[in-house]
Design a protein around this motif. Structure first.
Motif, PDB file in Angstrom:
ATOM      1  N   ASN A 430       0.814  -1.235   0.000  1.00  0.00           N
ATOM      2  CA  ASN A 430       0.000   0.000   0.000  1.00  0.00           C
ATOM      3  C   ASN A 430       0.841   1.275   0.000  1.00  0.00           C
ATOM      4  O   ASN A 430       0.396   2.310   0.511  1.00  0.00           O
ATOM      5  CB  ASN A 430      -0.942   0.046   1.220  1.00  0.00           C
ATOM      6  N   ASN A 431       2.041   1.226  -0.549  1.00  0.00           N
ATOM      7  CA  ASN A 431       2.916   2.403  -0.570  1.00  0.00           C
ATOM      8  C   ASN A 431       2.937   3.046  -1.950  1.00  0.00           C
ATOM      9  O   ASN A 431       2.766   2.378  -2.967  1.00  0.00           O
ATOM     10  CB  ASN A 431       4.337   2.009  -0.171  1.00  0.00           C
ATOM     11  N   ILE A 432       3.202   4.358  -1.987  1.00  0.00           N
ATOM     12  CA  ILE A 432       3.419   5.095  -3.234  1.00  0.00           C
ATOM     13  C   ILE A 432       4.868   5.555  -3.284  1.00  0.00           C
ATOM     14  O   ILE A 432       5.359   6.187  -2.344  1.00  0.00           O
ATOM     15  CB  ILE A 432       2.495   6.321  -3.337  1.00  0.00           C
ATOM     16  N   ILE A 433       5.545   5.215  -4.387  1.00  0.00           N
ATOM     17  CA  ILE A 433       6.869   5.778  -4.665  1.00  0.00           C
ATOM     18  C   ILE A 433       6.747   6.614  -5.934  1.00  0.00           C
ATOM     19  O   ILE A 433       6.504   6.082  -7.028  1.00  0.00           O
ATOM     20  CB  ILE A 433       7.937   4.690  -4.859  1.00  0.00           C
ATOM     21  N   TYR A 434       6.885   7.913  -5.773  1.00  0.00           N
ATOM     22  CA  TYR A 434       6.840   8.856  -6.893  1.00  0.00           C
ATOM     23  C   TYR A 434       8.254   9.382  -7.065  1.00  0.00           C
ATOM     24  O   TYR A 434       8.769  10.102  -6.213  1.00  0.00           O
ATOM     25  CB  TYR A 434       5.861   9.986  -6.573  1.00  0.00           C
ATOM     26  N   GLY A 435       8.906   8.975  -8.140  1.00  0.00           N
ATOM     27  CA  GLY A 435      10.321   9.257  -8.274  1.00  0.00           C
ATOM     28  C   GLY A 435      10.673  10.261  -9.346  1.00  0.00           C
ATOM     29  O   GLY A 435      10.130  10.208 -10.451  1.00  0.00           O
TER      30      GLY A 435
END
Length: 557
Positions: A430-435
């Motif tokens: 349930n994590n968001i990684i916006y790179g």
């Protein structure tokens, strides 16, 4: 992987012995001998009049009085020469400055603490410690409350509260609304000086019921901002005693040489609503490296609603992170925190010295624009590492939002340097990684990955590393690993996803209408007896009841 020789932690049976040597030096110099009392509250000074419980100190008075409000004392030496009794008060006149070290005697008792506070109107009364060891010093004393003072200078410490008695528990030290700054000690390493320094070197001794509330520790050459070592000396880790019931809240540590806020050898710890920034500034220091807000040898500890940013490190560049669950820790929760713009990681978990760090949860945090040290050896928004036979078990990382924009490219989530067992669930869900950089995850099989969203706006192909294989296509990563059920490579439609300014976010990193993250999360507690995902998200929104979770730190509409 043996790469943590400069790591900031020291074995519990080594650190107190360092302080023991310092205590011996103080005794030899007479600094402890003139004001120390035992835990029973007995002192060597003259007892106050039996009916007088409030004593007044006005260092602007022209003559030294009897300690009443009409005839106050006018020097710290008068207060230092009394053995205070349970329930007594020492009140300092606002708008005045007292020069020297305040070292009052005696101890309070349960329900009857001894209180130091301000009276009158105007600015906080000032204690200027000058070149003395500290501005305020308590030695082997308990049931003290110190409120509403500004403490300037002191050489090694601003406030030093010290215990070196074996086999005792000292209780109830409360520090509220203190402004402590300007200690002049120039350290060569961390851990040996600080603005608020509570330490215990008694063999098998503990310090419990400690409250730090509304304290500002800042602008010092000394190492620590706020440091609490609640357990005493021990033979080895299995013999280590832990203090109990420690709270550090509503406090700030900034512009300090080493660590910002640190709690060690304690159980049932709460660190909340604090701010740490500009820590780790000692350019000449060597050896173990600093962190901004962290805990070591801490059992059942919660770190929540804190902001940490713009922190530094030294030497080989290890640490310099925002939040750290260090080794010898059990059942720690790091939640609702905001870490950004720091030299190293946002959140780390470590294991060492044949100890299993277990039962930790990292959830509903926002991490943005960290790993700002070029070629950092500790890159990542989340970093795991073990050494010397240590391991990690039962680590759950879920519902966090990460903006990954390092100075030197690396992986946003890195668990490959850690030995992770599988006796309890180890998961990243349930994590968001916006790179702004392409490196997403480097991990291995003990972890379960699912229901995450990945996205990158930077140049180059996104990459995931799993069990030593690198994938540059998300579908290939899913099929090649059997991981990431319910996960997506897509724009999560965050509001201001690259925000990294100071101040806890209130609307940025929330989800826009139509975001693919809405309702796409999983209940990480499925199949886990006694598991709870918590009561609210990073922004204070209540969580769904068992289903329809969003991905990321935002659970609102």
């Amino acid at each position: 992987m043996m790469m943590r020789q400069a790591r900031h932690s020291l074995p519990g049976w080594m650190f107190p012995r360092m302080l023991w040597a310092f205590a011996a030096a103080l005794v030899a110099s007479g600094m402890l001998g003139c004001g120390g009392s035992t835990a029973s509250g007995t002192g060597t000074g003259t007892s106050p009049p039996p009916l007088q419980t409030a004593f007044y100190l006005d260092c602007s008075a022209t003559a030294n009085g009897s300690g009443t409000q009409a005839s106050p004392w006018n020097a710290l030496s008068s207060a230092n020469n009394y053995a205070f009794q349970p329930g007594d008060q020492l009140l300092l006149n606002r708008g005045t400055t007292c020069n020297g070290m305040l070292q009052p005697r005696g101890s309070g008792s349960s329900g009857l603490p001894i209180t130091i506070d301000a009276y009158g109107t105007g600015a906080q009364p000032v204690i200027n410690g000058g070149t003395n060891t500290a501005g305020v010093l308590l030695a082997n004393q308990q049931y003290w409350e110190i409120n509403n003072l500004e403490i300037v200078g002191g050489n090694q410490f601003g406030v030093s509260i010290y215990a070196n008695v074996d086999n005792v528990n000292l209780d109830h030290i409360y520090l509220r609304n203190l402004n402590v700054h300007g200690a002049t000690w120039a350290p060569a390493t961390r851990d040996n000086s600080g603005e608020v320094f509570i330490s215990n070197t008694g063999m098998h001794a503990t310090m419990s019921d400690i409250l730090i509330d509304g304290v500002i520790a800042h602008d010092t050459q000394a190492s620590e901002g706020i440091s609490i070592y609640a357990g005493g000396s021990s033979v080895n880790a299995s013999d280590q005693q832990l203090g109990n019931n420690i709270t550090v809240q509503n406090s700030t540590a900034h512009d300090v040489g080493g660590d910002g806020i640190l709690v060690m050898t304690a159980s049932n710890v709460l660190m909340q609503n604090n701010v740490t920034y500009h820590t780790g500034l000692c350019s000449a220091c060597t050896g173990s490296t600093p962190g901004a807000l962290w805990e070591w040898f801490c059992h059942t500890c919660t770190v929540q609603n804190n902001e940490s940013y713009a922190n530094s490190t030294w030497g080989q560049g290890y640490d310099g992170g925002d939040f750290d669950i260090d080794y010898y820790n059990t059942n720690n929760i790091v939640q609702y925190n905001y870490g950004h713009d720091t030299a190293g990681y946002c959140v780390s978990v470590f294991g060492a010295e044949n100890y299993v760090d277990s039962g930790h949860i990292i959830r509903y945090n926002v991490c943005s624009n960290n790993t700002q040290l070029a070629n950092s050896p500790d890159p990542g928004e989340i970093l795991l590492n073990t050494w010397d036979g240590g391991s990690i078990d039962g680590l759950q990382i879920y519902n966090n939002t990460f903006y990954w924009n390092p100075v030197t490219p690396g992986m946003a989530i890195n668990t490959t340097w850690a030995y992770v067992t599988a006796n309890q669930p180890d998961l990243f869900e349930n994590n968001i990684i916006y790179g702004a950089a392409p490196g997403m995850v480097a991990s291995s099989s003990p972890f379960t990955f699912s229901n995450n969203i990945y996205w990158t706006t930077g140049a180059g192909s996104p990459s995931w590393q799993f069990n030593g294989t690198t994938y540059t296509d998300f579908a290939s990563y899913q099929s090649g690993t059997g991981q990431e059920a319910g996960s997506l490579f897509t724009d999560p439609l965050l509001n201001d996803p690259d925000y990294h300014s100071t101040g806890m976010p209130t609307s940025v990193f929330t989800l826009q209408a139509g975001s693919p993250a809405i309702g796409a999360g999983t209940n990480v507690c499925n199949g886990q007896s006694g598991c709870s995902m918590g009561a609210e998200d990073f922004f204070g929104n209540p969580l769904p009841n068992g289903s329809s979770y969003n991905i990321g730190a935002y659970q609102g509409p």
